[in-house]
Design a protein around this motif. Structure first.
Motif, short mmCIF file in Angstrom:
data_model
loop_
_atom_site.label_atom_id
_atom_site.label_comp_id
_atom_site.label_asym_id
_atom_site.label_seq_id
_atom_site.Cartn_x
_atom_site.Cartn_y
_atom_site.Cartn_z
N SER A 309 0.82 -1.20 0.00
CA SER A 309 0.00 0.00 0.00
C SER A 309 0.86 1.26 0.00
O SER A 309 2.03 1.25 0.38
N SER A 310 0.25 2.35 -0.41
CA SER A 310 0.95 3.64 -0.41
C SER A 310 1.31 4.07 1.01
O SER A 310 2.34 4.70 1.24
N GLU A 311 0.47 3.71 1.98
CA GLU A 311 0.74 4.10 3.36
C GLU A 311 2.01 3.44 3.90
O GLU A 311 2.75 4.03 4.69
N SER A 312 2.29 2.22 3.45
CA SER A 312 3.51 1.55 3.89
C SER A 312 4.74 2.26 3.35
O SER A 312 5.79 2.32 4.01
N LEU A 313 4.63 2.81 2.15
CA LEU A 313 5.74 3.58 1.59
C LEU A 313 5.94 4.87 2.39
O LEU A 313 7.08 5.27 2.67
N SER A 314 4.85 5.52 2.75
CA SER A 314 4.96 6.72 3.58
C SER A 314 5.61 6.40 4.93
O SER A 314 6.41 7.17 5.44
N TYR A 315 5.27 5.24 5.48
CA TYR A 315 5.88 4.82 6.74
C TYR A 315 7.38 4.66 6.56
O TYR A 315 8.18 5.10 7.40
N LYS A 334 8.38 -5.74 5.96
CA LYS A 334 8.62 -5.16 7.28
C LYS A 334 7.91 -3.81 7.41
O LYS A 334 7.30 -3.50 8.44
N ALA A 335 7.97 -2.99 6.36
CA ALA A 335 7.32 -1.68 6.40
C ALA A 335 5.80 -1.82 6.55
O ALA A 335 5.17 -1.08 7.31
N VAL A 336 5.22 -2.79 5.85
CA VAL A 336 3.77 -3.01 5.93
C VAL A 336 3.37 -3.40 7.36
O VAL A 336 2.43 -2.81 7.94
N ASP A 337 4.06 -4.35 7.93
CA ASP A 337 3.67 -4.85 9.26
C ASP A 337 3.93 -3.81 10.34
O ASP A 337 3.11 -3.65 11.27
N GLU A 338 5.02 -3.09 10.27
CA GLU A 338 5.30 -2.08 11.28
C GLU A 338 4.30 -0.93 11.19
O GLU A 338 3.87 -0.38 12.22
N TYR A 339 3.90 -0.57 9.99
CA TYR A 339 2.88 0.48 9.82
C TYR A 339 1.59 0.10 10.53
O TYR A 339 1.01 0.89 11.28
N HIS A 340 1.15 -1.15 10.35
CA HIS A 340 -0.11 -1.57 10.98
C HIS A 340 0.05 -1.75 12.49
O HIS A 340 -0.91 -1.54 13.25
N PHE A 419 -1.57 -8.37 -2.53
CA PHE A 419 -0.16 -8.00 -2.60
C PHE A 419 0.74 -9.17 -2.19
O PHE A 419 1.79 -9.41 -2.79
N ALA A 420 0.33 -9.90 -1.15
CA ALA A 420 1.15 -10.98 -0.62
C ALA A 420 1.33 -12.10 -1.64
O ALA A 420 2.44 -12.63 -1.81
#
Length: 548
Positions: A309-315, A334-340, A419-420
């Motif tokens: 997602s775009s939010e994971s990139l922002s994170y 890692k970015a996806v999971d840490e964002y959530h 995505f996964a």
């Protein structure tokens, strides 16, 4: 003062630290122009990459932080230096011969190699704007070509003619002796060839507002600096743009940091006030080398959005901007999971913790609720063992694990499932290396399969582990299918079979059953994939079917 503003005034989050520096700029009186101006610059010499997006994302974070602590209105402009000459042809675009024939022409005069837009500059500008619009950034797009040709830079250009010697004195100090002999702050655009010329000035006439020079064939020309006939060299262009637009804040990469005093001084010579700055560290590719637009050796904007997602990139952009970071495919999960994780924590936090949470800055103080009841890393492993070819192949397992979840009620989870599957097939599957277990690992996995197949055996394993650790208390009632219980079973089996470092036990499970050296919390994986399915997977691993 509200609790949130009070917390923001003392927050150690870097956007608030930068916002407070900017607020001091106008603590005595607001700006005459009526707003604080944030600027980001873009050199459209190649296709936009994630670093370009990062400047806008991070600047927006500081802008939102400023708006939280100040009542002064703000604007954000994205300025494209599209009148710059194309000095080399990017490797990652078509029609190379055509581009080579247009070398050194302004990017907005170079034909579009993709044959979609008026020019290569227009194409790259459109690529940038499309992506910024996708993210919902609030910005105004400025084109150098438009500004120079429309006369909006005429005033600062004429002022530069008047103060030419002062600006040259600043520049010459930074140049080698050989370069000093041919350098000029002005780059004329040849009236016939249309090429941007790097030639010395024979005369700079402040009275007439003209420059005189010889072109590459030795012919003499005199041109007015106004009306788009001349542009600034890139270093003077920074300072001139700041002065002309009255910019209050701009960030740029560390490779610009040594030029900051030059930019500032030229801005002041031209009658402006130097802006506040923020320099960030550069992104690195898989080999630790600087990402380059022309080489195309980093992830593109669209590539990240193909897998997350775009939010994971922002994170990812929020994290430690002053630390060089490797930007490659393997950072995405890692970015996806840490964002959530941060999203889930946000509602439980007080105001002080919320303004230090990355999601406050990603979402401008209004983060959404996370519905990711299954981590992205777990979805990747599920895609692996389930042999899923699309997200529908994962939802049967997800529904059993979280009965209340559905694509409609959990859209972020539904998107992540898609995505996964894509990420697994493109990056995980080609690199998996299954192996056979050692004798110790085989005995432990046989025991684990037996314990999973019998609640009584599972409880016995846990009781034995507790007794070995000096805990003889009776076991409480448990949910035999919960993440925590299943994790306890895996843990107990590992201890029983002499794995002093339990990391080795879990690594064995990952390598034998998943074909990789790292993996998810294994109890959670069992709960998601299913107990019976996990037993079958273990038996396949023990029989050598996976390694084969």
């Amino acid at each position: 003062m509200s609790d949130l503003r009070d917390a923001a005034m003392s927050s150690k989050a870097w956007p608030f630290e930068e916002a407070r520096k900017l607020a001091k700029r106008y603590e005595k009186a607001p700006p005459e122009k009526g707003y604080v101006l944030f600027e980001t610059g873009y050199g459209p010499s190649g296709l936009p990459h994630i670093g370009t997006f990062g400047e806008v994302a991070r600047t927006t974070m500081i802008r939102r932080a400023f708006e939280e602590i100040s009542d002064i209105p703000t604007r954000l402009i994205c300025f494209s230096d599209d009148l710059d000459g194309m000095r080399k042809v990017p490797d990652n675009v078509p029609n190379q011969d055509m581009l080579h024939a247009n070398i050194q022409k302004p990017l907005t005069s170079v034909p579009d190699p993709f044959e979609e837009f008026e020019s290569f500059g227009h194409h790259n500008n459109a690529m940038l704007r499309r992506f910024l619009d996708t993210f919902g950034f609030e910005y105004e797009f400025y084109s150098a070509t438009d500004y120079y040709q429309s006369g909006q830079f005429d005033e600062v250009l004429l002022r530069a003619v008047e103060r030419y010697d002062d600006i040259m004195a600043v520049m010459l100090k930074s140049l080698r002796e050989e370069r000093q002999q041919t350098y000029s702050i002005f780059l004329p655009i040849h009236p016939e060839t249309g090429r941007v010329l790097y030639v010395p000035m024979k005369e700079v006439n402040a009275k007439d507002g003209t420059i005189t020079f010889d072109d590459e064939d030795g012919r003499e020309w005199t041109l007015p600096v106004t009306g788009g006939n001349v542009k600034f060299q890139w270093k003077p262009d920074f300072g001139a743009r700041w002065a002309a637009l009255d910019v209050d804040f701009e960030m740029y990469g560390k490779d610009h940091s040594t030029n900051t005093p030059i930019y500032d001084r030229i801005c002041e010579i031209l009658g402006g006030k130097k802006p506040e700055h923020f320099t960030y560290e550069l992104f690195l590719d898989e080999n630790g080398e600087k990402i380059s637009k022309s080489k195309g050796n980093g992830l593109t904007i669209d590539e990240w959005l193909t897998y997350a997602s775009s939010e994971s990139l922002s994170y990812f952009m929020y994290q430690k901007p002053k630390t060089a970071k490797r930007l490659w495919w393997d950072v995405i999960p890692k970015a996806v999971d840490e964002y959530h994780q941060q999203l889930r924590a946000y509602p439980t936090q007080d105001a002080k913790a919320q303004v230090n949470n990355p999601v406050w800055h990603i979402h401008g103080g209004n983060p959404p609720e996370s519905k990711m009841v299954v981590p992205f890393a777990m979805l990747l492993n599920l895609a692996s063992v389930a042999g899923a070819t699309d997200k529908d192949g994962l939802w049967g397992f997800i529904k059993r694990y979280a009965p209340d979840a559905s694509p409609d009620t959990h859209p972020d989870l539904d998107q992540a499932a898609g995505f996964a599957v894509r990420y697994f097939h493109d990056f995980v599957a080609p690199t998996r290396q299954f192996r056979l277990p050692s004798d110790q690992e085989r005995a432990a996995m046989q025991d684990l399969a037996a314990a999973l197949g019998s609640p009584e055996a599972a409880l016995d394993q846990i009781a034995r582990k507790n007794a070995a650790m000096g805990n003889d208390e009776p076991l409480p009632e448990v949910d035999f299918h919960s993440d925590d219980f299943l994790q306890s079973v895996v843990f107990a089996v590992g201890k029983k079979h002499g794995f002093e470092n339990l990391r080795e036990w879990f690594q064995a499970l990952y390598e034998v059953l998943l074909g990789q050296s790292q993996g998810p919390r294994f109890g959670g994986f069992i709960a998601l994939y299913g107990v019976e399915e996990t037993i079958a997977l273990i038996n396949k691993g023990l029989a050598g079917e996976l390694a084969a």
